[in-house]
Motif scaffolding. Structure first.
Motif, PDB file in Angstrom:
ATOM      1  N   TRP A  19       0.807  -1.288   0.207  1.00 55.65           N
ATOM      2  CA  TRP A  19      -0.032   0.121  -0.117  1.00 55.65           C
ATOM      3  C   TRP A  19       0.833   1.131   0.046  1.00 55.65           C
ATOM      4  O   TRP A  19       0.339   2.221  -0.590  1.00 55.65           O
ATOM      5  N   LEU A  20       2.205   1.121   0.452  1.00 56.60           N
ATOM      6  CA  LEU A  20       3.046   2.305   0.622  1.00 56.60           C
ATOM      7  C   LEU A  20       3.523   2.683  -0.932  1.00 56.60           C
ATOM      8  O   LEU A  20       3.580   3.585  -1.344  1.00 56.60           O
ATOM      9  N   ILE A  22       1.668   1.721  -3.529  1.00 57.42           N
ATOM     10  CA  ILE A  22       0.420   2.307  -4.271  1.00 57.42           C
ATOM     11  C   ILE A  22       0.229   3.650  -4.127  1.00 57.42           C
ATOM     12  O   ILE A  22       0.160   4.620  -4.985  1.00 57.42           O
ATOM     13  N   ALA A  23       0.353   4.111  -2.804  1.00 57.86           N
ATOM     14  CA  ALA A  23       0.059   5.574  -2.296  1.00 57.86           C
ATOM     15  C   ALA A  23       1.340   6.506  -2.944  1.00 57.86           C
ATOM     16  O   ALA A  23       1.176   7.595  -3.487  1.00 57.86           O
ATOM     17  N   LEU A  26       0.429   6.837  -6.652  1.00 58.14           N
ATOM     18  CA  LEU A  26      -0.512   7.773  -7.014  1.00 58.14           C
ATOM     19  C   LEU A  26      -0.429   9.186  -6.578  1.00 58.14           C
ATOM     20  O   LEU A  26      -0.736  10.421  -6.975  1.00 58.14           O
ATOM     21  N   PHE A  27       0.467   9.525  -5.535  1.00 54.60           N
ATOM     22  CA  PHE A  27       0.962  10.678  -5.133  1.00 54.60           C
ATOM     23  C   PHE A  27       1.772  11.714  -5.955  1.00 54.60           C
ATOM     24  O   PHE A  27       1.615  12.634  -6.465  1.00 54.60           O
ATOM     25  N   PRO A 122      -2.291   1.695  -9.281  1.00 59.19           N
ATOM     26  CA  PRO A 122      -2.281   3.057  -9.574  1.00 59.19           C
ATOM     27  C   PRO A 122      -2.263   3.266 -11.242  1.00 59.19           C
ATOM     28  O   PRO A 122      -2.717   4.286 -11.627  1.00 59.19           O
TER      29      PRO A 122
END
Length: 319
Positions: A19-20, A22-23, A26-27, A122
């Motif tokens: 999840w890190l 993916i985040a 996206l960021f 993403p």
């Protein structure tokens, strides 16, 4: 292979690292799209994906340079892959996998496809951005998705590179540093375009010599020979095999350099284009075309490093 795929997918999405990643993706994409498409008012999503950001400041040279988003994938992709291979070695499950009626190719592909599925999240969100932008301006959908394709392939190739580096060690931190170091090496030619480097006369002279001198080309070929020999030694665990491979490649380069050095002139720019996958998306923006050769280069990186990973897994299986 399907069981390994499901296991690795659950592990990736059930852990903070997945999840890190993916985040982070996206960021990065959201920040560059917000700057180029919303703040600058551009309808070209390819610029947001492939070009650097120049923020105006009062100090000389009048702007603050932030590299393109692809540069930061150097630090994101190893986060996703650093536990994929090392976890099995640390927990001893690699011995269990070796006893299953599945080939090393199936194991590696199962792991890689699971990581690719995580990366598809993403990328799928990114594919919605042209539709979102079309609500505010006229967007060339063909050009937008043609720009997303090489970015997606670049991420897939980067994951394959980091997966191979992860297969060479059983420590997470080492796997992360090895993956980031390998991608940073591949990104190195792109750094020559950074303003801090391009504005330095000393560095420009060094770069000019590097791109034109036969000696520089020979030194670069020697470096590649040593890296190939190191890879052969690490996979086969045979120091003799690695040394012989490097010696043969260095000897061949030395013969060409001594007999006809003019053949090596201008070789570095060719190597720069063929060895830097990060240059492919920017080439799309610069020349406004999606070339088959660029796609082939990115797919070749993926296939090559997956083959290296299979060889590494095969060695450990029969060790």
């Amino acid at each position: 292979m399907s069981a390994i795929y499901k296991r690795e997918l659950r592990a990736a999405l059930g852990h903070l690292y997945g999840w890190l990643f993916i985040a982070g993706c996206l960021f990065l994409s959201g920040t560059w799209i917000a700057y180029f498409n919303f703040l600058m008012g551009s309808a070209d999503i390819g610029s947001a994906l492939c070009l650097p950001i120049f923020l105006p400041v009062k100090a000389d040279p009048g702007y603050f340079y932030i590299p393109q988003a692809a540069f930061f994938t150097v630090f994101l992709c190893p986060v996703l892959t650093m536990t994929c291979m090392t976890r099995d070695k640390r927990d001893g499950t690699d011995a269990f996998l070796s006893s299953l009626p599945v080939r090393s190719t199936g194991i590696v592909l199962g792991k890689y496809l699971a990581l690719l599925t995580v990366y598809a999240i993403p990328v799928g969100v990114l594919c919605l951005m042209p539709l979102l932008l079309s609500a505010f301006a006229e967007v060339d959908m063909a050009a937008a998705y043609a720009a997303i394709l090489p970015v997606a392939l670049l991420g897939a190739a980067s994951i394959a590179v980091c997966l191979f580096m992860s297969s060479l060690t059983d420590k997470r931190l080492t796997a992360y540093l090895a993956g980031a170091g390998a991608l940073l090496f591949l990104y190195l030619p792109m750094m020559l375009q950074w303003p801090a480097i391009a504005r330095s006369m000393t560095l420009l002279k060094v770069v000019d010599w590097f791109f034109t001198s036969p000696l520089a080309s020979f030194l670069l070929l020697t470096l590649y020979a040593l890296l190939i020999g190191l890879t052969v030694w690490r996979i086969s665990r045979s120091l003799a095999a690695g040394a012989v491979t490097s010696a043969v490649l260095v000897l061949a380069s030395a013969v060409v350099f001594l007999v006809k050095p003019t053949l090596l002139e201008g070789l570095c720019p060719s190597l720069r284009i063929s060895t830097s996958p990060f240059a492919i998306p920017e080439t799309l923006i610069t020349y406004n075309e999606l070339t088959i050769s660029g796609i082939v280069i990115l797919l070749s990186y993926t296939a090559l490093f997956l083959c290296f990973t299979v060889l590494s897994a095969e060695y450990r299986r029969h060790k």
